[in-house]
Design a protein around this motif. Structure first.
Motif: not given
Length: 159
Positions: A15-20, A28-29, A45-49, A52-55
């Motif tokens: 989950a961590w690496v996959g979301s990253l 984002a790109p 993109a900010g909301h997605m990041f 991602m950081h919460d995950i």
């Protein structure tokens, strides 16, 4: 089900690496390529990041807890411990320094887009540093994915 904590560690890494990777190098790109409104693309993109950081925070805390539970004091001698710790440190820096600072610059720039304000140079610098940190976290994540063997025995892990 006696190995549930071990399976959860595998899922946490996934989950961590996959979301990253999915958000940083795909979503984002594509968002910036397809969305003509750069300010809207940046906000999305900010909301997605942030998600991602919460995950990363949840997965990182679980992995370190799992390693302390499994290896006790020897956890600090495990490469997985150091890789997870480094990734979690980067996540914490992104979550508690870069996100609030960059969001603050966006708020200060209003009614202008931050990239057309007096804060543009600082925002670009922070964005560049955050991209380098994301790349470093991605590479450490690749190490975790490659080296972690979910069905290995204690002695075989990280050979």
């Amino acid at each position: 089900m006696k190995n549930i904590s071990h399976h959860l560690a595998s899922l946490a890494i996934t989950a961590w690496v996959g979301s990253l990777w999915a958000i940083s190098y795909l979503a984002a790109p594509v968002l910036f390529y397809m969305q003509p409104d750069r300010e809207l693309a940046g906000s999305l993109a900010g909301h997605m990041f942030s998600a991602m950081h919460d995950i990363g925070l949840v997965c990182g805390v679980y992995l370190l807890t799992y390693l302390f539970w499994r290896f006790k004091r020897a956890a600090a001698r495990q490469p997985m411990f150091w890789a997870s710790s480094l990734m979690l440190l980067i996540t914490l820096i992104m979550l508690f320094y870069f996100e609030p600072t960059m969001n603050g610059l966006k708020a200060e720039a209003l009614p202008l887009d931050v990239m057309h304000s007096a804060y543009a140079a600082r925002f670009r610098m922070l964005h560049g540093i955050s991209q380098m940190l994301t790349l470093a976290e991605s590479l450490v994540g690749a190490y975790l994915v490659i080296k972690y063997r979910p069905h290995s025995t204690l002695q075989e892990e990280f050979v």
